[in-house]
Design a protein around this motif. Structure first.
Motif, PDB file in Angstrom:
ATOM      1  N   ARG A 152       0.897  -1.153   0.109  1.00 46.42           N
ATOM      2  CA  ARG A 152       0.039   0.078   0.253  1.00 46.42           C
ATOM      3  C   ARG A 152       0.693   1.379   0.441  1.00 46.42           C
ATOM      4  O   ARG A 152      -0.026   2.968   0.070  1.00 46.42           O
ATOM      5  CB  ARG A 152      -1.042   0.200   1.282  1.00 46.42           C
ATOM      6  N   HIS A 153       2.473   1.466  -0.503  1.00 51.81           N
ATOM      7  CA  HIS A 153       3.250   2.708  -0.074  1.00 51.81           C
ATOM      8  C   HIS A 153       3.307   3.158  -1.531  1.00 51.81           C
ATOM      9  O   HIS A 153       3.379   2.292  -2.221  1.00 51.81           O
ATOM     10  CB  HIS A 153       4.335   1.611   0.160  1.00 51.81           C
ATOM     11  N   PHE A 154       2.653   4.197  -1.723  1.00 52.48           N
ATOM     12  CA  PHE A 154       2.889   5.209  -2.246  1.00 52.48           C
ATOM     13  C   PHE A 154       4.258   5.390  -3.570  1.00 52.48           C
ATOM     14  O   PHE A 154       4.737   5.582  -1.897  1.00 52.48           O
ATOM     15  CB  PHE A 154       2.349   6.545  -2.573  1.00 52.48           C
ATOM     16  N   TRP A 155       4.144   5.350  -4.541  1.00 48.70           N
ATOM     17  CA  TRP A 155       5.623   6.052  -5.746  1.00 48.70           C
ATOM     18  C   TRP A 155       5.818   6.882  -5.089  1.00 48.70           C
ATOM     19  O   TRP A 155       6.909   7.893  -5.137  1.00 48.70           O
ATOM     20  CB  TRP A 155       5.255   5.517  -6.775  1.00 48.70           C
ATOM     21  N   ILE A 166       3.680  15.672   2.128  1.00 48.12           N
ATOM     22  CA  ILE A 166       3.159  16.774   2.888  1.00 48.12           C
ATOM     23  C   ILE A 166       3.038  15.917   4.260  1.00 48.12           C
ATOM     24  O   ILE A 166       1.805  15.430   4.068  1.00 48.12           O
ATOM     25  CB  ILE A 166       3.001  17.653   2.254  1.00 48.12           C
ATOM     26  N   GLY A 167       2.661  16.001   5.033  1.00 48.65           N
ATOM     27  CA  GLY A 167       2.039  15.208   6.364  1.00 48.65           C
ATOM     28  C   GLY A 167       1.903  13.954   6.387  1.00 48.65           C
ATOM     29  O   GLY A 167       2.664  13.388   5.481  1.00 48.65           O
ATOM     30  N   ASP A 168       0.535  13.654   6.529  1.00 46.43           N
ATOM     31  CA  ASP A 168       0.033  12.415   6.142  1.00 46.43           C
ATOM     32  C   ASP A 168      -1.457  12.108   5.185  1.00 46.43           C
ATOM     33  O   ASP A 168      -2.274  12.078   5.038  1.00 46.43           O
ATOM     34  CB  ASP A 168      -0.934  12.024   7.386  1.00 46.43           C
ATOM     35  N   GLU A 169      -0.813  13.090   4.179  1.00 48.87           N
ATOM     36  CA  GLU A 169      -2.062  13.884   3.228  1.00 48.87           C
ATOM     37  C   GLU A 169      -1.728  12.674   2.739  1.00 48.87           C
ATOM     38  O   GLU A 169      -3.163  12.876   1.639  1.00 48.87           O
ATOM     39  CB  GLU A 169      -1.350  14.643   2.138  1.00 48.87           C
ATOM     40  N   PHE A 170      -1.404  11.571   2.670  1.00 47.84           N
ATOM     41  CA  PHE A 170      -1.846  10.327   2.015  1.00 47.84           C
ATOM     42  C   PHE A 170      -1.807   9.425   2.611  1.00 47.84           C
ATOM     43  O   PHE A 170      -1.618   7.919   1.774  1.00 47.84           O
ATOM     44  CB  PHE A 170      -2.071   9.872  -0.093  1.00 47.84           C
ATOM     45  N   ALA A 189      -1.530  10.448  -5.797  1.00 51.47           N
ATOM     46  CA  ALA A 189      -1.295   9.635  -4.848  1.00 51.47           C
ATOM     47  C   ALA A 189      -3.136  10.180  -3.881  1.00 51.47           C
ATOM     48  O   ALA A 189      -3.451   8.555  -3.423  1.00 51.47           O
ATOM     49  CB  ALA A 189       0.029   9.604  -3.849  1.00 51.47           C
ATOM     50  N   ARG A 190      -2.834  11.173  -3.296  1.00 45.64           N
ATOM     51  CA  ARG A 190      -4.277  11.270  -3.147  1.00 45.64           C
ATOM     52  C   ARG A 190      -5.632  11.277  -3.719  1.00 45.64           C
ATOM     53  O   ARG A 190      -6.405  11.068  -3.159  1.00 45.64           O
ATOM     54  CB  ARG A 190      -4.412  13.270  -2.630  1.00 45.64           C
ATOM     55  N   GLY A 191      -5.751  10.959  -4.887  1.00 45.09           N
ATOM     56  CA  GLY A 191      -7.159  10.018  -5.411  1.00 45.09           C
ATOM     57  C   GLY A 191      -6.887   9.309  -5.299  1.00 45.09           C
ATOM     58  O   GLY A 191      -8.551   8.946  -5.460  1.00 45.09           O
ATOM     59  N   VAL A 192      -5.843   8.400  -5.289  1.00 45.79           N
ATOM     60  CA  VAL A 192      -6.344   6.818  -4.935  1.00 45.79           C
ATOM     61  C   VAL A 192      -6.672   6.646  -3.645  1.00 45.79           C
ATOM     62  O   VAL A 192      -7.277   6.148  -3.493  1.00 45.79           O
ATOM     63  CB  VAL A 192      -4.582   6.141  -5.491  1.00 45.79           C
ATOM     64  N   TYR A 193      -5.761   7.434  -3.147  1.00 44.93           N
ATOM     65  CA  TYR A 193      -5.995   6.683  -1.532  1.00 44.93           C
ATOM     66  C   TYR A 193      -7.368   7.692  -1.124  1.00 44.93           C
ATOM     67  O   TYR A 193      -7.999   7.024   0.222  1.00 44.93           O
ATOM     68  CB  TYR A 193      -4.869   8.925  -0.574  1.00 44.93           C
ATOM     69  N   HIS A 194      -8.232   8.568  -1.755  1.00 43.54           N
ATOM     70  CA  HIS A 194      -9.664   9.400  -1.073  1.00 43.54           C
ATOM     71  C   HIS A 194     -10.553   8.444  -1.631  1.00 43.54           C
ATOM     72  O   HIS A 194     -11.585   8.155  -1.576  1.00 43.54           O
ATOM     73  CB  HIS A 194      -9.592  10.612  -1.295  1.00 43.54           C
ATOM     74  N   ALA A 195     -10.199   7.285  -2.915  1.00 45.89           N
ATOM     75  CA  ALA A 195     -11.394   6.634  -3.838  1.00 45.89           C
ATOM     76  C   ALA A 195     -11.993   5.420  -2.530  1.00 45.89           C
ATOM     77  O   ALA A 195     -11.498   5.321  -1.503  1.00 45.89           O
ATOM     78  CB  ALA A 195     -10.639   5.786  -4.275  1.00 45.89           C
ATOM     79  N   THR A 196     -13.265   5.987  -2.819  1.00 47.25           N
ATOM     80  CA  THR A 196     -14.190   5.349  -2.404  1.00 47.25           C
ATOM     81  C   THR A 196     -15.008   3.671  -3.212  1.00 47.25           C
ATOM     82  O   THR A 196     -15.426   4.306  -3.820  1.00 47.25           O
ATOM     83  CB  THR A 196     -15.820   6.078  -1.520  1.00 47.25           C
ATOM     84  N   PRO A 197     -15.645   2.684  -2.244  1.00 47.23           N
ATOM     85  CA  PRO A 197     -16.501   1.357  -3.113  1.00 47.23           C
ATOM     86  C   PRO A 197     -17.469   2.181  -3.103  1.00 47.23           C
ATOM     87  O   PRO A 197     -18.269   3.006  -3.373  1.00 47.23           O
ATOM     88  CB  PRO A 197     -16.336   0.922  -1.534  1.00 47.23           C
ATOM     89  N   PHE A 204     -14.042  -3.395  -9.921  1.00 47.78           N
ATOM     90  CA  PHE A 204     -13.666  -4.486 -10.694  1.00 47.78           C
ATOM     91  C   PHE A 204     -12.267  -4.259 -10.003  1.00 47.78           C
ATOM     92  O   PHE A 204     -11.808  -5.033  -9.279  1.00 47.78           O
ATOM     93  CB  PHE A 204     -13.235  -4.297 -11.549  1.00 47.78           C
ATOM     94  N   PHE A 205     -12.171  -3.429  -8.925  1.00 49.75           N
ATOM     95  CA  PHE A 205     -11.168  -3.450  -7.993  1.00 49.75           C
ATOM     96  C   PHE A 205     -11.123  -2.193  -6.065  1.00 49.75           C
ATOM     97  O   PHE A 205     -11.919  -1.934  -6.242  1.00 49.75           O
ATOM     98  CB  PHE A 205     -10.061  -2.106  -8.733  1.00 49.75           C
ATOM     99  N   PRO A 206      -9.852  -2.840  -5.631  1.00 44.81           N
ATOM    100  CA  PRO A 206     -10.623  -2.435  -4.227  1.00 44.81           C
ATOM    101  C   PRO A 206     -10.249  -1.005  -4.317  1.00 44.81           C
ATOM    102  O   PRO A 206      -9.629  -0.771  -5.263  1.00 44.81           O
ATOM    103  CB  PRO A 206      -9.450  -3.181  -3.318  1.00 44.81           C
ATOM    104  N   CYS A 207     -10.562  -0.252  -3.233  1.00 43.18           N
ATOM    105  CA  CYS A 207     -10.284   0.786  -2.520  1.00 43.18           C
ATOM    106  C   CYS A 207      -8.340   0.831  -1.851  1.00 43.18           C
ATOM    107  O   CYS A 207      -8.936  -0.359  -0.819  1.00 43.18           O
ATOM    108  CB  CYS A 207     -11.072   1.519  -1.777  1.00 43.18           C
ATOM    109  N   TRP A 208      -7.527   1.798  -1.904  1.00 44.46           N
ATOM    110  CA  TRP A 208      -6.802   1.630  -0.638  1.00 44.46           C
ATOM    111  C   TRP A 208      -7.115   2.226   0.385  1.00 44.46           C
ATOM    112  O   TRP A 208      -6.933   1.279   1.417  1.00 44.46           O
ATOM    113  CB  TRP A 208      -5.956   2.953  -1.340  1.00 44.46           C
TER     114      TRP A 208
END
Length: 327
Positions: free
Chosen positions: A193-196, A202-206, A307-315, A320-324
């Protein structure tokens, strides 16, 4: 650099973002607009782009400013979102004036989300209506994740989404990024689950997990292996007083952020594209050194926004894919 108050592209004063989505179709669109026309440029590095009115953004073209920019799902169907925006702007008396008429200039880029499990059996193209709705609801604050152009987005490992981030430079110039993440590749390292993009967080934004401790540099990163079902499209904005040529250079530099946050990026199957918008509200003279700093900030903001776009995705139903966040 530190984020602006909202950590959104609308930290660039005068900009507004509107989103509209249909969760049954699993798609949507996003509109960036402002009270006044603004300078815009574009750079495309993906092999499969879908665009409208990007040719007029070249520095040698007659029209040097635009009225809005649109990011949309729907592949070629999604380009019709710009028509809805243009109709609404014309009704409001906005646009390039020629022969006594208003002609709104609304460049657009699309991503492919037609194979994501949503109901695509529409009888009439929905994107014109979505574009009009998004424009009419444009505001400074907006949500991230499964919304707007990111509503049906996916990556190789998790749902994608709409992301944004901002930064204020030491000289007071503000830079922001907006992105719909629908990449062939992945925003995270291997099966983790580590983002590239973690080194730029900055901080814990994702999520604040930090960089992955290791990865396999000799192994091909995961992909969706689906030709055409991809594309990451973005907008970089700044309050700096840029020319169209300078905005184009910033859009080019911003692609580094895509390469830092997605693996692989700029493939033959992605239409990866970056618009750049400059409002000119910060009237300070701009030097080549400033352009370098703005370009660096643009790339960094784009990596964080992805990263924030993927981090904030909701089911949602039939994903077809899980949410982070819930994996």
């Amino acid at each position: 650099m530190q984020p602006g108050p909202l950590n959104l592209i609308t930290d660039v004063a005068g900009l507004r973002i509107g989103n509209a989505q249909d969760h049954n179709i699993k798609t949507g669109c996003t509109v960036l607009t402002a009270n006044q026309p603004f300078v815009a440029g574009v750079h495309v590095m993906g092999g499969a782009p879908g665009t409208r009115e990007t040719e007029l953004l070249a520095p040698d073209r007659l029209v040097q400013q635009v009225d809005a920019l649109v990011l949309s799902g729907g592949s070629a169907f999604g380009l019709d979102a710009s028509s809805g925006v243009a109709d609404a702007m014309r009704f409001a008396g906005r646009g390039f004036q020629v022969a006594g008429k208003y002609v709104p200039i609304v460049p657009a880029a699309i991503l492919f989300d037609l194979a994501n499990g949503g109901d695509k059996g529409w009888a009439e193209n929905p994107y014109k209506s979505l574009g009009k709705t998004a424009f009419e609801h444009a505001d400074e604050y907006f949500e991230l994740g499964t919304i707007g152009a990111g509503a049906g987005a996916t990556t190789a490992t998790f749902k994608g989404g709409l992301g944004s981030a901002s930064a204020v430079l030491e000289n007071g110039i503000t830079v922001g990024a907006l992105v719909a993440v629908n990449a062939l590749g992945s925003a995270t390292v291997g099966d983790s689950r580590h983002f590239w993009a973690a080194p730029f967080e900055i901080g814990d934004e994702f999520g604040g997990l930090g960089p992955a401790r290791q990865f396999a540099p000799t192994k091909m990163p995961k992909t969706k292996l689906t030709a055409g079902a991809n594309t990451t499209i973005a907008i970089i904005a700044t309050d700096a007083n840029l020319t169209q040529a300078q905005a184009t250079r910033v859009a080019t530099a911003a692609h580094d952020g895509m390469a830092r946050a997605l693996m692989p990026a700029h493939t033959p199957f992605d239409g990866d594209l970056v618009f750049a918008a400059a409002t000119g509200q910060n009237a300070a003279p701009i030097t080549d050194i400033d352009i370098m700093h703005i370009g660096h900030a643009a790339a960094t903001c784009l990596a964080r926004a992805i990263a924030r776009g993927v981090y904030h995705a909701t089911p949602s139903d039939a994903d077809f894919f899980p949410c982070w966040a819930t994996s």
